[in-house]
Write a protein that holds these residues in place. Structure first.
Motif, short mmCIF file in Angstrom:
data_model
loop_
_atom_site.label_atom_id
_atom_site.label_comp_id
_atom_site.label_asym_id
_atom_site.label_seq_id
_atom_site.Cartn_x
_atom_site.Cartn_y
_atom_site.Cartn_z
N GLU A 131 1.03 -1.37 0.05
CA GLU A 131 -0.39 -0.16 0.10
C GLU A 131 0.63 1.05 0.32
OE1 GLU A 131 -3.75 0.23 -0.27
OE2 GLU A 131 -2.83 -1.73 -0.35
N VAL A 132 2.23 0.83 0.90
CA VAL A 132 3.10 2.80 0.38
C VAL A 132 3.97 2.50 -0.32
CG1 VAL A 132 5.49 3.07 1.39
CG2 VAL A 132 3.43 1.98 2.68
N VAL B 272 1.09 3.71 -2.94
CA VAL B 272 0.53 5.49 -3.31
C VAL B 272 1.75 6.45 -3.66
CG1 VAL B 272 0.30 6.80 -1.09
CG2 VAL B 272 -1.08 5.29 -1.09
N LEU B 273 3.07 6.15 -3.14
CA LEU B 273 3.95 6.50 -3.79
C LEU B 273 4.12 6.25 -5.51
CD1 LEU B 273 6.88 5.92 -0.90
CD2 LEU B 273 5.91 7.90 -1.38
N SER B 274 3.65 5.58 -6.21
CA SER B 274 3.81 5.47 -7.22
C SER B 274 3.46 6.40 -8.35
CB SER B 274 3.31 3.91 -7.39
OG SER B 274 2.14 4.04 -7.86
N TYR C 74 10.08 6.87 -4.39
CA TYR C 74 10.16 5.34 -4.25
C TYR C 74 10.86 5.62 -2.59
CZ TYR C 74 7.08 1.94 -6.11
OH TYR C 74 6.17 0.82 -7.05
N SER D 198 9.78 5.90 1.26
CA SER D 198 9.50 5.09 1.92
C SER D 198 10.30 4.06 2.81
CB SER D 198 9.39 3.12 0.65
OG SER D 198 10.38 3.10 -0.06
N ILE E 80 9.05 6.33 5.44
CA ILE E 80 7.92 6.26 6.18
C ILE E 80 7.97 5.07 7.19
CG2 ILE E 80 5.19 5.70 5.34
CD1 ILE E 80 6.07 7.25 2.55
N ARG F 86 0.11 10.24 2.73
CA ARG F 86 -0.96 9.11 2.35
C ARG F 86 -0.42 8.10 2.06
NH1 ARG F 86 -3.40 8.81 -3.32
NH2 ARG F 86 -5.04 7.04 -3.16
N ALA F 87 1.22 7.90 2.21
CA ALA F 87 1.22 6.61 1.89
C ALA F 87 1.52 6.44 3.62
CB ALA F 87 3.08 7.26 0.89
N SER G 268 -1.38 5.21 4.67
CA SER G 268 -1.96 3.21 3.97
C SER G 268 -1.05 2.95 5.25
CB SER G 268 -1.67 3.26 2.54
OG SER G 268 -2.13 4.51 2.10
N GLU H 286 -1.35 1.63 -8.79
CA GLU H 286 -2.68 1.88 -8.84
C GLU H 286 -2.80 1.56 -9.49
OE1 GLU H 286 -2.97 5.48 -6.61
OE2 GLU H 286 -2.88 4.87 -5.01
#
Length: 696
Positions: free
Chosen positions: A63-64, A67-69, A76, A79, A82, A242-243, A246, A303
């Motif tokens: 999910e992380v 969102v980053l994609s 990335y 990540s 995060i 948002r990431a 998630s 996504e």
């Protein structure tokens, strides 16, 4: 010739026919005094209560990255940061809940903490949030497991809603067999999954750092078409938040241990706190390890993979199946089709199904406590044949099936509803714990205890601040993506429980026995009867008075004991009021109401076959259809069985609640008041304009 009555025989045959499959599915009934044998050691409690946060590492890292994609592969590199934020949050929540389980070991968890320290409204808000989150835990876990399994079995993908419903039904049956039995079944795949992930992390680190092996995920050579290239400023911050929100899916289910403290073996609080710490350590290690390996093997997620995932500059197309991050990492580390790869893939799919078990233990326990506090129907407070809260388990299953059908078992859509409820409960619970420590510090004089309380308060204060901040982030980033549905569900639960509590409170006030005239309905008489008693209130007193007026040879009251504390309270109240009717207590080790009464009445018949036994059952008369769901359920079952017992007469002693007047008024407006039986005997004459209310 007289007609032979075959109805009792038919009833017995039907009862046995329905009882056999029940025993096959969920096992034989357990006595109440066997409850201690169902308590869990830490090795079983871990997979029972922590399977949700442990299994979330199978989808939270993905999910992380998804969102980053949106900002392309270049995003990335955020990540790991995060992941660090998620780890800090996990340790904060675990440390905070360790204080909870020591301070409130009764099993109320967040609901009890909030109610005690912040008030009933805060407690009900927490309960609503948790109930919604438990339902979503089942729906998300099952949908995710179905999708993981579907990548290998096409039939599952083609019929994923049907398969998801089937898995929920299977899990429901397993949990109806009891907490300990389901825990034993779930322990093996959970530990296989945890062991497999740790082996993958260790072997991947060894290959990358010692053997200098270049591991590549199956998507390593793909590129991502960024929807928003080169994000900066507020847009980038919003994307990272948002990431992060998630990734916080890794924390769902942490609170279940604080709700399940009564299910642990003694010392309960210590064992629960140890299990919490072990769960937190395992979850963050697996989460960080998978994120690190995903970066090392160059996993690519999008996504909208059919459009945004590019192979040699060309979209992969709608036929492409995007495998989860954990599956891609396992393929890179172990090799596709290898033994360890297959074992981990199977364990991952299975543990995602079993992750729903966290909710199957948390929801019924919370429902039982809420029912005891009169926020939910009393039926949810009762343990079933296997000493599990069967009604709560079935209710949870029904709600989860409804969500799965509505959302087509799509985990991507369902997960947007997730997390909101759990962070509402986190924040209010930790705020309540701060008030708890403040209250105790105001009176505590022991310096050592004060130092411990100050430290605990600091932990809970940081936890309240951090989880409150995350709640704001989750609401801001997920509201339009589906979080509003979860909030609406919380509002519905809150409103429904508030209405149920108001109804029960109103009825309790209406039927409370008057202190000024304790003998209000107890009149001297010569009546032989058996009066069924659950509590000492106006309906009971009216039934006793009515039975004493019918001039039988013997009068006694009987009560079935399913809760020792309630039985003692009834006996004490009976003695305090000096009621001149003998009260007999019938023990019910299996928590049944109907069968002990039937056996007792049959015993009276065997002792005096020529005598008739008259059973009086106090009953509420209500005026609304929904009130029938909340009252008279035990009375209906008893009457149904007693009517088939030879030589026994059954009398319902009605007590009209105020709501029954509403039904009579509605009937008067229609110029029609149909009493029971009027359908068979034809229409009745209109009532007189001024009719007695019927209230005693």
């Amino acid at each position: 010739m007289g007609r032979v009555n075959t109805q009792p025989l038919r009833f017995s045959v039907v009862s046995k026919l329905t009882d056999v499959p029940k025993r096959i599915l969920i096992g034989r009934a357990l006595r109440s005094d066997k409850l201690g044998e169902t308590l869990l050691p830490k090795r079983i409690a871990l997979p029972v209560f922590a399977s949700d946060p442990l299994s979330s590492v199978a989808y939270a890292p993905g999910e992380v990255l998804l969102v980053l994609s949106v900002a392309g592969v270049s995003a990335y590199h955020f990540s790991p940061w995060i992941a660090v934020a998620v780890v800090v949050l996990m340790f904060t929540v675990v440390a905070s809940y360790r204080q909870n389980v020591h301070a409130y070991p009764s099993g109320g968890g967040d609901y009890e903490v909030a109610t005690t320290n912040l008030g009933p409204k805060a407690g009900l808000t927490v309960a609503s949030a948790l109930l919604v989150d438990y339902v979503l835990t089942v729906a998300v876990s099952i949908a995710s497991g179905i999708e993981n399994l579907g990548s290998a079995v096409p039939f599952v993908v083609e019929h994923k809603v049907l398969c998801a419903v089937g898995v929920i039904v299977l899990l429901t049956l397993m949990n109806l067999r009891g907490v300990k039995e389901s825990g034993n079944l779930f322990a093996i795949p959970t530990y296989v999954f945890v062991g497999g992930v740790f082996i993958m992390i260790a072997w991947g680190a060894f290959k990358g750092m010692v053997l200098d092996d270049t591991m590549k995920a199956p998507t390593a050579d793909y590129t991502i078409h960024a929807e928003h290239q080169g994000l900066a400023g507020f847009a980038l911050v919003f994307l990272l938040l948002r990431a992060f929100s998630s990734g916080c899916a890794a924390l769902t289910g942490v609170e279940a241990i604080s709700n399940g403290v009564p299910a642990f073996r003694k010392p309960k609080s210590k064992n629960a706190a140890t299990t919490l710490a072990l769960m937190g350590g395992l979850a963050v290690t697996m989460f960080c390890g998978i994120i690190a390996l995903a970066m090392a093997t160059k996993v690519r997620m999008a996504e909208k993979p059919a459009e945004d995932l590019l192979s040699n500059g060309v979209p992969v197309g709608s036929d492409y199946v995007q495998n989860p991050v954990i599956s891609q990492v396992a393929e890179a580390v172990f090799g596709k089709g290898s033994f360890l790869f297959i074992i981990l893939a199977a364990a991952t799919a299975l543990v995602l199904f079993l992750a729903a078990n966290t909710a199957y233990n948390g929801f019924p326990l919370l429902g039982s406590i809420l029912a005891q506090d009169r926020y939910l129907p009393r039926q949810l407070h009762t343990r079933g044949d296997r000493l599990a809260f069967s009604n709560g388990i079935v209710l949870l299953a029904g709600a989860a099936i409804l969500l799965v059908v509505i959302y087509g078992a799509d985990s991507t859509r369902l997960i947007q509803l997730y997390i909101v409820g759990v962070f509402v409960s986190f924040t209010l619970s930790q705020t309540g714990m701060v008030r708890h420590w403040n209250r105790h510090l105001a009176t505590e004089q022991d310096p050592a205890k004060r130092r411990h309380m100050v430290r605990s308060r600091a932990i809970n204060t940081f936890g309240a601040f951090f989880t409150g901040l995350v709640l704001v982030v989750v609401l801001a980033t997920k509201f339009t993506h589906g979080a509003w549905v979860a909030l609406m569900g919380m509002v519905i639960f809150y409103g429904t429980m508030t209405a149920i509590r108001k109804h029960y409170d109103k009825v309790a006030d209406e039927i409370a026995a008057a202190e000024e005239r304790p003998d209000e309905y107890v009149r001297p008489s010569r009546v032989h009867s058996v009066v069924l008693v659950s509590k000492l209130h106006k309906p009971t007193l009216r039934a006793l008075a009515y039975a004493k007026l019918l001039h039988a040879n013997q009068l006694e009251a009987i009560s079935v004991s399913v809760d020792a504390a309630e039985t003692k309270a009834l006996k004490d109240e009976w003695d305090r009021r000096g009621i001149d009717v003998p009260l007999k207590i019938i023990d019910s080790p299996y928590r049944e109401i109907t069968r002990p009464v039937i056996e007792y009445v049959k015993g009276l018949r065997r002792e005096s076959p020529r005598d008739a036994v008259s059973v009086y059952i106090p009953e509420y008369v209500v005026g609304h259809w929904y009130e029938h769901l909340l009252h008279n359920q035990s009375a209906l079952r008893l009457k149904g069985r007693l009517l088939f017992t030879p030589g026994v007469m059954v009398t319902s002693v009605p007590y009209q609640l105020q709501s029954s007047e509403a039904a009579k008024k509605r009937a008067r407006k229609r110029q029609e008041w149909n009493a029971p039986g009027s359908v068979r005997r034809g229409p009745v004459a209109p009532q007189r304009p001024k009719e007695p209310s019927g209230k005693g």
